[in-house]
Scaffold this motif. Structure first.
Motif, PDB file in Angstrom:
ATOM      1  N   VAL A  54      65.304 -28.225 -51.948  1.00  0.00           N
ATOM      2  CA  VAL A  54      64.364 -29.334 -52.118  1.00  0.00           C
ATOM      3  C   VAL A  54      64.621 -30.344 -51.007  1.00  0.00           C
ATOM      4  O   VAL A  54      65.760 -30.788 -50.819  1.00  0.00           O
ATOM      5  CB  VAL A  54      64.551 -30.020 -53.482  1.00  0.00           C
ATOM      6  CG1 VAL A  54      63.598 -31.205 -53.611  1.00  0.00           C
ATOM      7  CG2 VAL A  54      64.318 -29.043 -54.613  1.00  0.00           C
ATOM      8  N   LYS A  55      63.550 -30.708 -50.294  1.00  0.00           N
ATOM      9  CA  LYS A  55      63.697 -31.633 -49.176  1.00  0.00           C
ATOM     10  C   LYS A  55      63.732 -33.085 -49.642  1.00  0.00           C
ATOM     11  O   LYS A  55      62.992 -33.479 -50.537  1.00  0.00           O
ATOM     12  CB  LYS A  55      62.538 -31.433 -48.186  1.00  0.00           C
ATOM     13  CG  LYS A  55      62.642 -32.277 -46.927  1.00  0.00           C
ATOM     14  CD  LYS A  55      61.484 -32.001 -46.011  1.00  0.00           C
ATOM     15  CE  LYS A  55      61.452 -32.981 -44.863  1.00  0.00           C
ATOM     16  NZ  LYS A  55      61.139 -34.352 -45.345  1.00  0.00           N
ATOM     17  N   ASP A  56      64.605 -33.832 -49.008  1.00  0.00           N
ATOM     18  CA  ASP A  56      64.613 -35.279 -49.189  1.00  0.00           C
ATOM     19  C   ASP A  56      63.291 -35.832 -48.646  1.00  0.00           C
ATOM     20  O   ASP A  56      62.986 -35.641 -47.476  1.00  0.00           O
ATOM     21  CB  ASP A  56      65.806 -35.875 -48.427  1.00  0.00           C
ATOM     22  CG  ASP A  56      65.886 -37.391 -48.513  1.00  0.00           C
ATOM     23  OD1 ASP A  56      66.922 -37.942 -48.135  1.00  0.00           O
ATOM     24  OD2 ASP A  56      64.912 -38.023 -48.951  1.00  0.00           O
ATOM     25  N   ARG A  57      62.524 -36.487 -49.490  1.00  0.00           N
ATOM     26  CA  ARG A  57      61.194 -36.922 -49.062  1.00  0.00           C
ATOM     27  C   ARG A  57      61.239 -37.945 -47.932  1.00  0.00           C
ATOM     28  O   ARG A  57      60.229 -38.163 -47.262  1.00  0.00           O
ATOM     29  CB  ARG A  57      60.410 -37.470 -50.240  1.00  0.00           C
ATOM     30  CG  ARG A  57      61.035 -38.656 -50.936  1.00  0.00           C
ATOM     31  CD  ARG A  57      60.149 -39.160 -52.048  1.00  0.00           C
ATOM     32  NE  ARG A  57      59.791 -38.114 -52.987  1.00  0.00           N
ATOM     33  CZ  ARG A  57      58.991 -38.297 -54.035  1.00  0.00           C
ATOM     34  NH1 ARG A  57      58.482 -39.482 -54.260  1.00  0.00           N
ATOM     35  NH2 ARG A  57      58.698 -37.314 -54.836  1.00  0.00           N
ATOM     36  N   TYR A  58      62.386 -38.547 -47.681  1.00  0.00           N
ATOM     37  CA  TYR A  58      62.508 -39.526 -46.603  1.00  0.00           C
ATOM     38  C   TYR A  58      63.121 -38.943 -45.339  1.00  0.00           C
ATOM     39  O   TYR A  58      63.266 -39.638 -44.336  1.00  0.00           O
ATOM     40  CB  TYR A  58      63.322 -40.726 -47.080  1.00  0.00           C
ATOM     41  CG  TYR A  58      62.707 -41.397 -48.284  1.00  0.00           C
ATOM     42  CD1 TYR A  58      63.310 -41.326 -49.529  1.00  0.00           C
ATOM     43  CD2 TYR A  58      61.489 -42.056 -48.183  1.00  0.00           C
ATOM     44  CE1 TYR A  58      62.732 -41.909 -50.641  1.00  0.00           C
ATOM     45  CE2 TYR A  58      60.908 -42.644 -49.292  1.00  0.00           C
ATOM     46  CZ  TYR A  58      61.533 -42.572 -50.515  1.00  0.00           C
ATOM     47  OH  TYR A  58      60.951 -43.142 -51.606  1.00  0.00           O
ATOM     48  N   ALA A  59      63.503 -37.659 -45.379  1.00  0.00           N
ATOM     49  CA  ALA A  59      64.057 -36.991 -44.201  1.00  0.00           C
ATOM     50  C   ALA A  59      62.908 -36.461 -43.361  1.00  0.00           C
ATOM     51  O   ALA A  59      61.992 -35.828 -43.869  1.00  0.00           O
ATOM     52  CB  ALA A  59      64.971 -35.849 -44.630  1.00  0.00           C
ATOM     53  N   GLY A  60      62.970 -36.710 -42.053  1.00  0.00           N
ATOM     54  CA  GLY A  60      61.844 -36.372 -41.208  1.00  0.00           C
ATOM     55  C   GLY A  60      61.841 -34.964 -40.660  1.00  0.00           C
ATOM     56  O   GLY A  60      60.786 -34.416 -40.364  1.00  0.00           O
ATOM     57  N   THR A  61      63.021 -34.355 -40.522  1.00  0.00           N
ATOM     58  CA  THR A  61      63.105 -33.086 -39.802  1.00  0.00           C
ATOM     59  C   THR A  61      63.279 -31.941 -40.788  1.00  0.00           C
ATOM     60  O   THR A  61      64.365 -31.726 -41.307  1.00  0.00           O
ATOM     61  CB  THR A  61      64.279 -33.112 -38.812  1.00  0.00           C
ATOM     62  OG1 THR A  61      64.187 -34.294 -38.022  1.00  0.00           O
ATOM     63  CG2 THR A  61      64.240 -31.892 -37.923  1.00  0.00           C
ATOM     64  N   TYR A  62      62.213 -31.193 -41.022  1.00  0.00           N
ATOM     65  CA  TYR A  62      62.226 -30.206 -42.094  1.00  0.00           C
ATOM     66  C   TYR A  62      63.046 -28.969 -41.777  1.00  0.00           C
ATOM     67  O   TYR A  62      63.420 -28.230 -42.678  1.00  0.00           O
ATOM     68  CB  TYR A  62      60.804 -29.786 -42.462  1.00  0.00           C
ATOM     69  CG  TYR A  62      60.052 -29.057 -41.371  1.00  0.00           C
ATOM     70  CD1 TYR A  62      59.185 -29.743 -40.537  1.00  0.00           C
ATOM     71  CD2 TYR A  62      60.204 -27.695 -41.198  1.00  0.00           C
ATOM     72  CE1 TYR A  62      58.487 -29.081 -39.542  1.00  0.00           C
ATOM     73  CE2 TYR A  62      59.514 -27.020 -40.205  1.00  0.00           C
ATOM     74  CZ  TYR A  62      58.663 -27.708 -39.380  1.00  0.00           C
ATOM     75  OH  TYR A  62      57.974 -27.052 -38.394  1.00  0.00           O
ATOM     76  N   TYR A  63      63.342 -28.711 -40.497  1.00  0.00           N
ATOM     77  CA  TYR A  63      64.054 -27.474 -40.174  1.00  0.00           C
ATOM     78  C   TYR A  63      65.566 -27.661 -40.107  1.00  0.00           C
ATOM     79  O   TYR A  63      66.291 -26.732 -39.769  1.00  0.00           O
ATOM     80  CB  TYR A  63      63.527 -26.833 -38.889  1.00  0.00           C
ATOM     81  CG  TYR A  63      63.337 -27.781 -37.737  1.00  0.00           C
ATOM     82  CD1 TYR A  63      62.089 -28.331 -37.491  1.00  0.00           C
ATOM     83  CD2 TYR A  63      64.395 -28.116 -36.910  1.00  0.00           C
ATOM     84  CE1 TYR A  63      61.888 -29.203 -36.434  1.00  0.00           C
ATOM     85  CE2 TYR A  63      64.206 -28.985 -35.846  1.00  0.00           C
ATOM     86  CZ  TYR A  63      62.960 -29.528 -35.612  1.00  0.00           C
ATOM     87  OH  TYR A  63      62.770 -30.387 -34.564  1.00  0.00           O
ATOM     88  N   TYR A  64      66.050 -28.874 -40.424  1.00  0.00           N
ATOM     89  CA  TYR A  64      67.479 -29.117 -40.470  1.00  0.00           C
ATOM     90  C   TYR A  64      67.964 -29.006 -41.914  1.00  0.00           C
ATOM     91  O   TYR A  64      67.416 -29.658 -42.811  1.00  0.00           O
ATOM     92  CB  TYR A  64      67.835 -30.511 -39.946  1.00  0.00           C
ATOM     93  CG  TYR A  64      67.743 -30.665 -38.454  1.00  0.00           C
ATOM     94  CD1 TYR A  64      67.602 -31.916 -37.870  1.00  0.00           C
ATOM     95  CD2 TYR A  64      67.791 -29.559 -37.611  1.00  0.00           C
ATOM     96  CE1 TYR A  64      67.514 -32.079 -36.502  1.00  0.00           C
ATOM     97  CE2 TYR A  64      67.690 -29.709 -36.237  1.00  0.00           C
ATOM     98  CZ  TYR A  64      67.554 -30.968 -35.691  1.00  0.00           C
ATOM     99  OH  TYR A  64      67.475 -31.124 -34.333  1.00  0.00           O
ATOM    100  N   ALA A  65      69.007 -28.258 -42.128  1.00  0.00           N
ATOM    101  CA  ALA A  65      69.550 -28.110 -43.470  1.00  0.00           C
ATOM    102  C   ALA A  65      70.005 -29.450 -44.043  1.00  0.00           C
ATOM    103  O   ALA A  65      69.984 -29.651 -45.260  1.00  0.00           O
ATOM    104  CB  ALA A  65      70.704 -27.111 -43.464  1.00  0.00           C
ATOM    105  N   SER A  66      70.380 -30.368 -43.184  1.00  0.00           N
ATOM    106  CA  SER A  66      70.854 -31.674 -43.635  1.00  0.00           C
ATOM    107  C   SER A  66      69.754 -32.511 -44.281  1.00  0.00           C
ATOM    108  O   SER A  66      70.040 -33.536 -44.907  1.00  0.00           O
ATOM    109  CB  SER A  66      71.472 -32.452 -42.466  1.00  0.00           C
ATOM    110  OG  SER A  66      70.525 -32.602 -41.425  1.00  0.00           O
ATOM    111  N   SER A  67      68.500 -32.100 -44.147  1.00  0.00           N
ATOM    112  CA  SER A  67      67.383 -32.819 -44.758  1.00  0.00           C
ATOM    113  C   SER A  67      67.185 -32.448 -46.219  1.00  0.00           C
ATOM    114  O   SER A  67      66.281 -32.962 -46.867  1.00  0.00           O
ATOM    115  CB  SER A  67      66.092 -32.520 -43.986  1.00  0.00           C
ATOM    116  OG  SER A  67      66.171 -33.010 -42.665  1.00  0.00           O
TER     117      SER A  67
END
Length: 123
Positions: free
Chosen positions: A96-109
């Motif tokens: 599940v992506k953090d809705r405030y993280a901008g970079t979708y291809y980074y696992a850290s998001s």
């Protein structure tokens, strides 16, 4: 958020598998959901994402072979994998992506991850 991935297995090259990831604990439909994979000795890599609005994106290595979809009524995201290759062998994770993280291809998001399901493609 809890994520439960399933559907992995052993398949011959050219075959197909469908992975499923069932989510619980949040309003599933409002979150972007993604699949990543990790092969032995390699970093976790982006595979595909479906946004809350239904748009999708794929890694170049799977484009045209994999299809991501979601069923908001079932709180489930799928990954249909066709024309599988030995290089697709990996542990596949949904996230599940953090809705405030901008970079979708980074696992850290992605703050929430499933336990992984193994896909092995034999040549």
């Amino acid at each position: 958020v809890q994520l439960q991935a399933s559907g992995g297995g052993l398949v011959q090259a050219g075959g197909s598998l469908r992975l499923s990831c069932a989510a619980s604990g949040r309003i599933f439909s409002s979150y972007d959901m993604a699949w990543f994979r990790q092969a032995p000795g390699k970093e976790r890599a982006f595979v595909s994402i479906t946004s809350s609005g239904g748009s999708t994106s794929y890694a170049d290595s799977v484009k045209g072979r994999f299809t991501i979809s979601r069923d908001n009524a079932k709180d489930t995201v799928y990954l249909q994998m066709n024309s599988l290759k030995p290089e697709d062998t990996a542990l596949y994770y949904c996230a599940v992506k953090d809705r405030y993280a901008g970079t979708y291809y980074y696992a850290s998001s992605y703050p929430y991850w499933g336990q992984g399901t193994q896909v092995t493609v034999s040549s």
